[in-house]
Design a protein around this motif. Sequence first.
Motif, PDB file in Angstrom:
ATOM      1  N   GLU A   1      47.982  49.951  43.413  1.00 11.20           N
ATOM      2  CA  GLU A   1      49.033  50.890  43.794  1.00 11.20           C
ATOM      3  C   GLU A   1      50.395  50.298  43.486  1.00 11.20           C
ATOM      4  OE1 GLU A   1      49.645  51.188  48.247  1.00 11.20           O
ATOM      5  OE2 GLU A   1      47.649  50.278  48.214  1.00 11.20           O
ATOM      6  N   ARG A   2      51.408  51.146  43.547  1.00 15.19           N
ATOM      7  CA  ARG A   2      52.776  50.697  43.311  1.00 15.19           C
ATOM      8  C   ARG A   2      53.582  50.825  44.595  1.00 15.19           C
ATOM      9  NH1 ARG A   2      54.140  53.580  37.439  1.00 15.19           N
ATOM     10  NH2 ARG A   2      53.363  51.894  36.106  1.00 15.19           N
ATOM     11  N   LEU A   3      54.308  49.750  44.932  1.00 10.26           N
ATOM     12  CA  LEU A   3      55.163  49.728  46.104  1.00 10.26           C
ATOM     13  C   LEU A   3      56.615  49.566  45.659  1.00 10.26           C
ATOM     14  CD1 LEU A   3      53.109  47.227  48.320  1.00 10.26           C
ATOM     15  CD2 LEU A   3      53.016  49.732  48.356  1.00 10.26           C
ATOM     16  N   PRO A   4      57.555  50.251  46.284  1.00 11.03           N
ATOM     17  CA  PRO A   4      58.964  50.086  45.909  1.00 11.03           C
ATOM     18  C   PRO A   4      59.503  48.738  46.383  1.00 11.03           C
ATOM     19  CG  PRO A   4      58.762  51.577  47.774  1.00 11.03           C
ATOM     20  CD  PRO A   4      57.370  51.290  47.322  1.00 11.03           C
ATOM     21  N   VAL A   5      60.153  48.034  45.488  1.00  9.18           N
ATOM     22  CA  VAL A   5      60.748  46.734  45.801  1.00  9.18           C
ATOM     23  C   VAL A   5      62.214  46.774  45.366  1.00  9.18           C
ATOM     24  CG1 VAL A   5      60.728  44.259  45.325  1.00  9.18           C
ATOM     25  CG2 VAL A   5      58.559  45.509  45.557  1.00  9.18           C
ATOM     26  N   ASN A   6      63.112  46.505  46.303  1.00  2.00           N
ATOM     27  CA  ASN A   6      64.548  46.496  46.018  1.00  2.00           C
ATOM     28  C   ASN A   6      65.000  45.093  45.634  1.00  2.00           C
ATOM     29  OD1 ASN A   6      64.979  49.277  46.712  1.00  2.00           O
ATOM     30  ND2 ASN A   6      64.836  48.701  48.864  1.00  2.00           N
TER      31      ASN A   6
ATOM     32  N   SER B   1      68.706  45.263  39.850  1.00  7.22           N
ATOM     33  CA  SER B   1      68.359  46.609  39.405  1.00  7.22           C
ATOM     34  C   SER B   1      68.928  47.630  40.380  1.00  7.22           C
ATOM     35  CB  SER B   1      66.832  46.760  39.318  1.00  7.22           C
ATOM     36  OG  SER B   1      66.476  48.093  39.000  1.00  7.22           O
ATOM     37  N   GLU B   2      69.544  48.678  39.855  1.00  6.52           N
ATOM     38  CA  GLU B   2      70.095  49.718  40.713  1.00  6.52           C
ATOM     39  C   GLU B   2      68.999  50.512  41.423  1.00  6.52           C
ATOM     40  OE1 GLU B   2      72.632  52.219  38.432  1.00  6.52           O
ATOM     41  OE2 GLU B   2      74.124  50.647  38.011  1.00  6.52           O
TER      42      GLU B   2
ATOM     43  N   ARG C   1      63.015  51.611  33.473  1.00  8.56           N
ATOM     44  CA  ARG C   1      64.424  51.173  33.499  1.00  8.56           C
ATOM     45  C   ARG C   1      64.391  49.655  33.508  1.00  8.56           C
ATOM     46  NH1 ARG C   1      64.575  55.555  37.256  1.00  8.56           N
ATOM     47  NH2 ARG C   1      65.966  57.234  36.585  1.00  8.56           N
ATOM     48  N   LEU C   2      64.341  49.081  32.334  1.00  6.86           N
ATOM     49  CA  LEU C   2      63.992  47.676  32.178  1.00  6.86           C
ATOM     50  C   LEU C   2      64.971  46.754  32.902  1.00  6.86           C
ATOM     51  CD1 LEU C   2      61.942  45.811  30.689  1.00  6.86           C
ATOM     52  CD2 LEU C   2      63.729  45.479  28.988  1.00  6.86           C
TER      53      LEU C   2
ATOM     54  N   SER D   1      64.675  36.303  38.086  1.00  8.10           N
ATOM     55  CA  SER D   1      64.353  37.684  38.439  1.00  8.10           C
ATOM     56  C   SER D   1      62.921  37.806  38.946  1.00  8.10           C
ATOM     57  CB  SER D   1      64.557  38.604  37.238  1.00  8.10           C
ATOM     58  OG  SER D   1      65.896  38.558  36.795  1.00  8.10           O
ATOM     59  N   LYS D   2      61.992  37.114  38.280  1.00  2.00           N
ATOM     60  CA  LYS D   2      60.604  37.133  38.737  1.00  2.00           C
ATOM     61  C   LYS D   2      60.504  36.564  40.149  1.00  2.00           C
ATOM     62  CE  LYS D   2      58.609  36.592  34.082  1.00  2.00           C
ATOM     63  NZ  LYS D   2      57.902  37.861  33.924  1.00  2.00           N
TER      64      LYS D   2
END
Length: 341
Positions: free
Chosen positions: A57-62, A66-67, A128-129, A136-137
């Motif tokens: 699954e995909r989880l949002p990470v702030n 990245s904007e 949005r690369l 960053s990683k």
Amino acid sequence: MLTLTATTSAPTLFPKCKTQRRRFTVLAADDKFPSFLPKQMEQIKDPFARKLANRIERLPVNVSFSENSIMSSCVKPLVQSKQNPVVLLHGFDSSCLEWRYTFPLLEEAGLETWVVDILGWGFSNLERLPSCDVESKRQHFYQLWKSYIKRPMTLVGPSLGAAVAVDFAVNHPEAVENLVLIDASVYAEGTGNLAKLPRAAAYAGVSLLKSFPLRLYTIFLAFKGVSFSTSLDWTNIGRLHCLYPWWEDATVNFMISGGYNVSRQIDQVKQKTLIIWGEDDQIVSNKLAVRLHCELPNAIIRQIPNCGHLPHVEKPDSVARLILEFMQDYCQKKAQFVPMK
């Protein structure tokens, strides 16, 4: 509670999850893979890969670079344990499917286990690369940990994932309780020379990583005694994430940034560490396992016979057992120092 023994007979410890290699057949067509996975997932034959893919699954990470939130791919545990979680990383230019054999064994043993895709690889949405350099990683993984995992973890890193784990443990020691490093690629001098290449040349080099013949050759180099039919399927599994349109940009961004160079960080690792190595590794010499054991302040080493570069793929029963024994031993010693009330 699972009782661990010193036996090397893998099937008796995990009788319900057999992981012997065999000629796989395609499962029923009613598998419902996440819609964001490449459509080529349907052609994968390995039932363990198919089963694990169903849980991605995909989880949002702030993150600050990245904007927009990065929809980040992972496999979450089914249950939460009183024991701190195990978090599995993958190697260079790979994905969480690398853990298709060992992950179910750890779950079956009762461990709260996550599998996380490293930023720039795997199945996250990077349309949005963002930047995919080392910093960053690291920040991306930290924010994922801070938002969802939230407890000190046993962090497991194979191959280049070991460099990711060392870098993370040194920079965020509050997040890492223990380390497990598997055939660790931690002495490479990064990819700094690629930063001097014209971008066109860098793209040409990176595009080779996507080629089926090169990845098939890598399978033969990394593993011992794998059949040709299995090698073909494993090659297709290993290159699934390369089919995203942003994969080349993300990988070039990482490569020309200089990559990981953590050899000077090794003596800063304070966590207790288990080193696992395949005795027949043809990619990273097992002599480096001895060097790493000597340089890490608090480490033990275990080698797996008749095994190549990725033991968690080739010898999942052995890797699962070693991780379980390591964690059980750590918990027992930790309990001895808990003050009496």
